[in-house]
Design an enzyme around this catalytic site. Structure first.
Site: not given
Ligand code: RFL
Ligand code: PHB
Length: 398
Positions: A74, A197, A286, A290, A378
């Site tokens: 991704h 998200y 979550p 990580k 990220y």
């Protein structure tokens, strides 16, 4: 007679299995003790995102072949709020990408690799006590109490394990977030190529995936939510609303569960001969994806320190282990808390907090600097600076 080994490892999650794998590459013998059976451990649905550095660690250590065939690369994520979708392009902002590959797949690959290499992984073997000073493990298998004497112990047994209880003189930093996640694994094709998200008046939602046929979806629910209040229809309806995906196809639900959100750090991550890694040392909400990454990074650092000790007798790297992990652990905690407060409706539904959150989201997608900050954390907060150096893992006699 007491059995002996070089390293006793408690827990066959990503941390314990990877530690055993890395030690084996250097010829250091270990025994992994896992309280559950193999099928249970391999079926446990959890994390799904590998940072760039975690994927690289698996690949460079020879455990990434299936991940590279089946993992989904991704190059970014979507943030969805106020009825609009915004792309954060990790590749463009950082030159790096992430891999979507289920934690249970990582676990299956590591178990298969350990067993093929003749590794000693004992399932249904519950460790009852660890003596951190003597390196002694007391465990139960086939209803018998047994003992193993180890030079070193890797406690990779998660947040409720015996490892953490055997630590002496530690500080525990803890924060309980006032919400939980309801997560489903469903047989339905993902509605989006990349993760979404979402922040909505009703709360947070996340659309992730495992394959072109299987989706992983989450909803923010209240802290003490009961699954009984969430019939399938309600779950799908709420996902459609929050994700802004009115035609999200409803598929068979393969797994459902509610997970509370906590942030915990235990320091120092060691006592005498025992070293804790992964969830045994820290829990993260979550939202930042990580936990598994940090677990893999911890054992990459720990394995090098253990190998150095077996090879040269030097305790320097072992003594520094917790200190060497601290920056990464707190950076990952910072990012996970940032993502959690950015994306979750506060429990009281305070209108000021809501507008502030929308302003934060608008700034995050509107400012290149803010988007780049999210992107670089990220792809790398848990594993930046941790590399696999094959030359460190050769040449120790078995
Ligand atoms: P694990 O995986 O919990 O493994 C510990 C193992 O120890 C065993 N055990 C014992 N064995 C013998 N004797 C005893 N006395 C024992 N006590 C316990 C347990 O049975 C178990 O097999 O810990 P580890 O290896 O530290 O790995 C950590 C990760 O599992 C965890 O951080 C992640 O799953 C967190 N997480 C995520 N992390 C990510 O990096 N990316 C994500 O996208 C992500 N999403 C998530 C998540 C965790 C979630 N849940 C369910 C907590 C999403 C969710 C919903
Ligand atoms: C998942 O795919 O399970 C997942 C992805 C991203 C997260 C958490 C979980 O932040």
């Amino acid at each position: 007679m007491i059995e002996r080994t070089q390293v006793a490892i408690v827990g066959a999650g990503p941390a314990g299995l990877m530690l055993s794998h890395l030690l084996d590459l250097a010829g250091v013998r270990s025994v992994v003790f896992e309280t559950r059976d193999r099928a249970y451990v391999e079926a446990r649905v959890r994390a799904g995102v590998l940072e760039h550095g975690a994927a690289e660690l698996l690949r460079a250590s020879g455990a990434g072949a299936r991940m590279d065939r089946e993992g989904l690369v991704h190059r970014g994520i979507y943030l969805h709020f106020a009825g609009a979708r915004h792309h954060i392009d990790f590749d463009e902002l950082t030159g790096r990408t992430i891999l979507v590959y289920g934690q249970q797949e990582v676990v299956k690959d590591l178990i298969a690799g350990r067993l093929e290499a003749g590794g000693d992984v004992r399932f249904e073997a519950e460790v009852a006590a660890v003596d951190a000073r003597l390196g002694e493990i007391r465990y139960l298998q086939d209803q018998q109490e047994r003992f193993v004497q180890a030079d070193l112990v890797g406690a990779c047994d998660g947040s409720h394990g015996v490892g953490r209880r055997a630590l002496e003189g530690v500080s525990v930093y803890e924060h309980v977030h006032p919400h939980s996640w309801l997560g489903i694994l469903a047989r339905t094709p993902p509605a989006s190529e990349e993760l979404i998200y979402a922040y909505h008046d009703h709360g947070f939602a996340l659309h992730s995936m495992r394959s072109p046929e299987i989706s992983r979806l989450y909803l923010q629910v209240s802290q003490d939510e009961d699954l009984a209040g969430w019939p399938e229809e309600r779950i799908w309806e709420e996902l459609r609303i929050r994700l802004g995906e009115p035609s999200l196809p409803q598929g068979e639900i393969l797994d459902v569960g509610i997970t509370p959100m906590r942030s915990v750090v235990v320091e120092p991550m060691q006592t005498a001969r025992m070293f804790v890694a992964g969830d045994a040392a820290h829990i993260l909400p979550p939202t930042g994806a990580k936990g598994m990454n940090l677990a893999l990074a911890d054992v990459a650092v720990l394995s090098v320190a253990m190998v150095e000790w077996f090879r040269s007798g030097s305790t320097a790297a072992l003594e520094r282990y917790s200190q060497d992990c601290a920056n990464r652990v707190w950076r990952a905690q910072r990012f996970s808390s940032f993502m959690t407060s950015l994306l979750h409706r506060d429990a009281e539904g305070d209108p000021f907090e809501h507008r502030l959150r929308l302003a934060n989201l608008a700034y995050t997608v509107g400012s290149r600097a803010a988007a780049a900050s999210l992107a670089e954390n990220y792809v790398g907060a848990a594993t930046d600076g941790v590399v696999f150096d094959p030359s460190l893992f050769n040449g120790v006699a078995r």
